[in-house]
Design an enzyme around this catalytic site. Sequence first.
Site, mmCIF file in Angstrom:
data_model
loop_
_atom_site.group_PDB
_atom_site.id
_atom_site.type_symbol
_atom_site.label_atom_id
_atom_site.label_comp_id
_atom_site.label_asym_id
_atom_site.label_seq_id
_atom_site.Cartn_x
_atom_site.Cartn_y
_atom_site.Cartn_z
ATOM 1 N N ASN A 27 0.786 0.358 -1.534
ATOM 2 C CA ASN A 27 1.326 -0.978 -1.322
ATOM 3 C C ASN A 27 0.234 -1.752 -0.595
ATOM 4 O O ASN A 27 -0.047 -1.494 0.578
ATOM 5 C CB ASN A 27 2.600 -0.911 -0.476
ATOM 6 C CG ASN A 27 3.177 -2.272 -0.163
ATOM 7 O OD1 ASN A 27 2.544 -3.306 -0.382
ATOM 8 N ND2 ASN A 27 4.384 -2.284 0.367
ATOM 9 N N ARG A 75 0.098 -4.517 0.698
ATOM 10 C CA ARG A 75 0.529 -5.302 1.860
ATOM 11 C C ARG A 75 0.662 -4.441 3.119
ATOM 12 O O ARG A 75 0.876 -4.970 4.204
ATOM 13 C CB ARG A 75 1.863 -5.989 1.553
ATOM 14 C CG ARG A 75 1.711 -6.975 0.388
ATOM 15 C CD ARG A 75 2.987 -7.689 0.098
ATOM 16 N NE ARG A 75 3.294 -8.581 1.219
ATOM 17 C CZ ARG A 75 4.476 -9.095 1.445
ATOM 18 N NH1 ARG A 75 5.475 -8.824 0.639
ATOM 19 N NH2 ARG A 75 4.680 -9.894 2.469
ATOM 20 N N CYS A 76 0.525 -3.140 2.975
ATOM 21 C CA CYS A 76 0.692 -2.206 4.092
ATOM 22 C C CYS A 76 -0.679 -1.792 4.635
ATOM 23 O O CYS A 76 -1.515 -1.261 3.898
ATOM 24 C CB CYS A 76 1.455 -0.979 3.612
ATOM 25 S SG CYS A 76 1.527 0.375 4.794
ATOM 26 N N SER A 77 -0.916 -2.021 5.912
ATOM 27 C CA SER A 77 -2.219 -1.698 6.506
ATOM 28 C C SER A 77 -2.503 -0.193 6.468
ATOM 29 O O SER A 77 -3.640 0.220 6.242
ATOM 30 C CB SER A 77 -2.306 -2.211 7.945
ATOM 31 O OG SER A 77 -1.343 -1.574 8.767
ATOM 32 N N ARG A 115 -3.620 0.610 2.955
ATOM 33 C CA ARG A 115 -5.001 0.150 2.716
ATOM 34 C C ARG A 115 -6.001 1.082 3.374
ATOM 35 O O ARG A 115 -7.040 1.415 2.791
ATOM 36 C CB ARG A 115 -5.176 -1.288 3.218
ATOM 37 C CG ARG A 115 -4.439 -2.322 2.386
ATOM 38 C CD ARG A 115 -4.836 -3.740 2.741
ATOM 39 N NE ARG A 115 -4.742 -4.057 4.143
ATOM 40 C CZ ARG A 115 -3.687 -4.588 4.748
ATOM 41 N NH1 ARG A 115 -2.595 -4.847 4.051
ATOM 42 N NH2 ARG A 115 -3.721 -4.862 6.040
#
Length: 124
Positions: free
Chosen positions: A11, A13-15, A18
């Site tokens: 995802n 949007r998830c740190s 990433r």
Amino acid sequence: MKQSFYQIYHNSRCSKSRKALELLKLRTESYKIIRYLEIGIDENVLSSILNSKNIPKDDLIRKNEITFKNLNLSKIELNKNEIKKLIIENPILLQRPLITKYIDGLLVKSVIGRSPETVNTLFN
């Protein structure tokens, strides 16, 4: 020589997701990014992950997600099939980042890569 291959259920949007992807890219070129929120999750793969016992079944589901809370499931003990059905129907409930390791096409390990140390266990 045995071939290792990795999949990351990502995802963007998830740190934590990433960061896990960055670590994966540093360690191997043999990986695939699964954008599970867009394409969903293969039921057979999810069954294999649940049956592998690398990750406790209750750790695979995001219990703090609004979707989970709206389903009023917090006080119910869910079995593997119920968890699988919930994640298939609501991919946002998959704990992330989920990373799987395959050797010669067989699933050998799965981790929730919320820490760099956990991601690195895939390469030991």
